[in-house]
Enzyme design. Structure first.
Site, PDB file in Angstrom:
ATOM      1  N   ASP B  22       0.643  -1.208   0.467  1.00 46.82           N
ATOM      2  CA  ASP B  22      -0.008   0.510  -0.064  1.00 46.82           C
ATOM      3  C   ASP B  22       0.879   1.353  -0.075  1.00 46.82           C
ATOM      4  OD1 ASP B  22      -2.680   1.821   0.351  1.00 46.82           O
ATOM      5  OD2 ASP B  22      -1.870   1.621   2.269  1.00 46.82           O
ATOM      6  N   ASP B  24      -0.284   5.003   0.348  1.00 47.79           N
ATOM      7  CA  ASP B  24      -0.076   6.513   1.657  1.00 47.79           C
ATOM      8  C   ASP B  24      -0.225   5.262   2.613  1.00 47.79           C
ATOM      9  OD1 ASP B  24      -0.492   8.903   2.071  1.00 47.79           O
ATOM     10  OD2 ASP B  24      -1.227   9.147   1.470  1.00 47.79           O
ATOM     11  N   LYS B 221      -8.670  -2.610  -2.808  1.00 51.90           N
ATOM     12  CA  LYS B 221      -8.279  -3.323  -2.167  1.00 51.90           C
ATOM     13  C   LYS B 221     -10.263  -2.973  -1.186  1.00 51.90           C
ATOM     14  CE  LYS B 221      -5.146  -0.975  -1.381  1.00 51.90           C
ATOM     15  NZ  LYS B 221      -3.918  -0.921  -0.902  1.00 51.90           N
ATOM     16  N   ASP B 246      -1.188  -0.213   6.027  1.00 54.91           N
ATOM     17  CA  ASP B 246      -1.566   0.659   7.280  1.00 54.91           C
ATOM     18  C   ASP B 246      -3.137  -0.253   7.333  1.00 54.91           C
ATOM     19  OD1 ASP B 246      -2.175   1.721   5.482  1.00 54.91           O
ATOM     20  OD2 ASP B 246      -2.705   3.256   6.198  1.00 54.91           O
TER      21      ASP B 246
END
Lengths: 300, 300
Positions: B22, B24, B221, B246
């Site tokens: 991922d 950000d 996702k 995250d």
């Protein structure tokens, strides 16, 4: 009515003591009354029955609502006969005064909510009207939520926008800020049958998504707060009460949860197929006890 | 790292063949790289590992995304390393050409979606930019959806408004009109930690609510479309693949459903408490295999 329809007709329409009516889609559609509705309500009141409009529409104050109802021909209905999310919200806020102690709430809502909170509780609503993201702005870092509020109130707002989602989300970071929703109807019946009009439910879904894991208090059908309000303030006898509505997910579900008879009216949002689907899926929450039509009743 | 944290550290960070990151909250936050991220990615590529950024951010084209990534210091990443909902959507639409046959879609979205659909498929997006309800208008009866579209595409749009909900709802009445969503992240990490920035998920929740019972196809996702795309186009070997992210509800859930190792990074939206809550609730979908920190790794 098709004989294959699996819900029985309401054979004795005057046998109850208390009548809870949904409004839009049952008594009227936009600005036209449903045929037979005015006569039926009038007859009920002449017989001494208790009649309440239990509406999820919070865009009017009860005073304005009575004016609208009177204009449509329901001249026998008064403010005490109107129960809206605004009425239940005011009752709740009176009993939980910390949610109004700052004298100010952030309201993604229109006239009825704003005027009711101001008139009944002296609370100022900020956030009304247009509030858009300026073109090419750096708004992401400059959202202004410095004006303290005691609660976020979400209702029907045709000026709903991304900026309002952001403000609500940031106010709701404060756990002592209340989170209140008038109702969650996804659509409502407009005056043109070919156009879908998004309801408060499409607005509240956004705010719910961004505010997770916080859960709002919902004041409309089919929520518990409204059930409790009716039980306590009307001293309802469930076996002598009937809820008449067009929507399965709000009206019929609400009546079923309240433990009263439910009657599905075919003049609104949900159709025969929706009722049949609920029966096939055995979704007892959504299955009405009866169906009824003012027009057919008076035609006989 | 607290020794009581119940997820083991990723002991051999270079033992996989394929790395899905991922972006950000993992490699960067807004416009600042996460310490150690640039070095880690560079080392992986020097070792001949396969590295992909699997992002739910569809506000850029992949070309723009590479420029952004390069500017941040990830000079070793190219367009082929970027997998966004736009990439998966274009792949899907190429294989289902009836959704683009009118040459026009209604897009509640911004630049990346609009430019990608135009550049890759020659499709025009209508609906972009501000579209607000005029003050005191009778808009409820005058929504204009006469311009035919093949699909409604919903992504991140800072000009999201009530009018757009209404248009989407009315286009979606046509069962042959496609219903596509880029991603459903409710928030994203902005450059200011004290401000919540609503993500696409807060916008799509509205459109989902008003379009029921229709269900959209989601390209981000943790959806199946993206899982299938990766399996097929990257020829993934699950036991040699790891997903680092995250967010539990998108990244970790996505990796778990894909059947690969998952690694929770502590630099983004979700916190240690969220991981602990998932473990307590035994929500296996959300529980990561490992945790890891670039910064701690290079400090040792």
């Amino acid at each position: 009515m098709s004989s294959s329809f699996p819900v029985p007709n309401l054979a004795n329409p005057f046998s109850y003591e208390t009548y809870l009516f949904d409004a839009d889609g049952v008594l009227w559609r936009a600005n036209e009354t449903v045929p037979g509705a005015v006569t039926f309500v009038k007859e009920l009141l002449e017989m001494g029955k208790r009649v309440y409009i239990v509406t999820n529409n919070s865009t009017n104050t009860t005073e304005e609502y009575v004016k609208k109802v009177t204009k449509l021909g329901f001249e026998t209905l008064h403010e005490a006969n109107i129960i809206s999310p605004n009425v239940v919200m005011v009752d709740y806020l009176r009993r939980h005064p910390h949610y109004t102690e700052k004298g100010r709430v952030y309201a993604i809502a229109s006239g009825g909510v704003v005027d009711t909170l101001h008139k009944e509780l002296g609370v100022e609503c900020i956030g009304g009207g247009p509030d858009h993201v300026p073109l090419n702005s750096t708004f992401l870092n400059s959202v202004d939520v410095s004006k303290e509020v005691s609660a976020v109130v979400v209702g029907y707002d045709p000026h709903f926008s991304y900026n309002k989602i952001m403000k609500a989300a940031n106010y709701l970071l404060n756990p002592s800020c209340g989170f209140f929703i008038t109702n969650e109807d996804a659509t409502f019946p407009g005056s043109r049958k070919d156009i879908v009009v998004p309801g408060t439910g499409s607005i509240t879904a956004s705010i719910r998504a961004v505010a997770l894991p916080r859960q709002p208090i919902v004041f409309g059908k089919p929520g518990e707060k409204l059930q409790n309000y009716l039980r306590e303030s009307l001293d309802l006898k469930p076996e002598q009460t009937i809820m008449l509505g067009d929507r399965l997910d709000t009206d019929i579900s609400f009546g079923n949860r309240l433990g009263v008879a439910t009657c599905w009216m075919r003049t609104g949002v949900h159709k025969e197929d929706d009722v049949k689907r609920a029966i096939e899926a055995k979704d007892t929450d959504l299955i009405p006890t009866y169906t009824f039509s003012f027009e057919e009743f008076y035609a006989n």
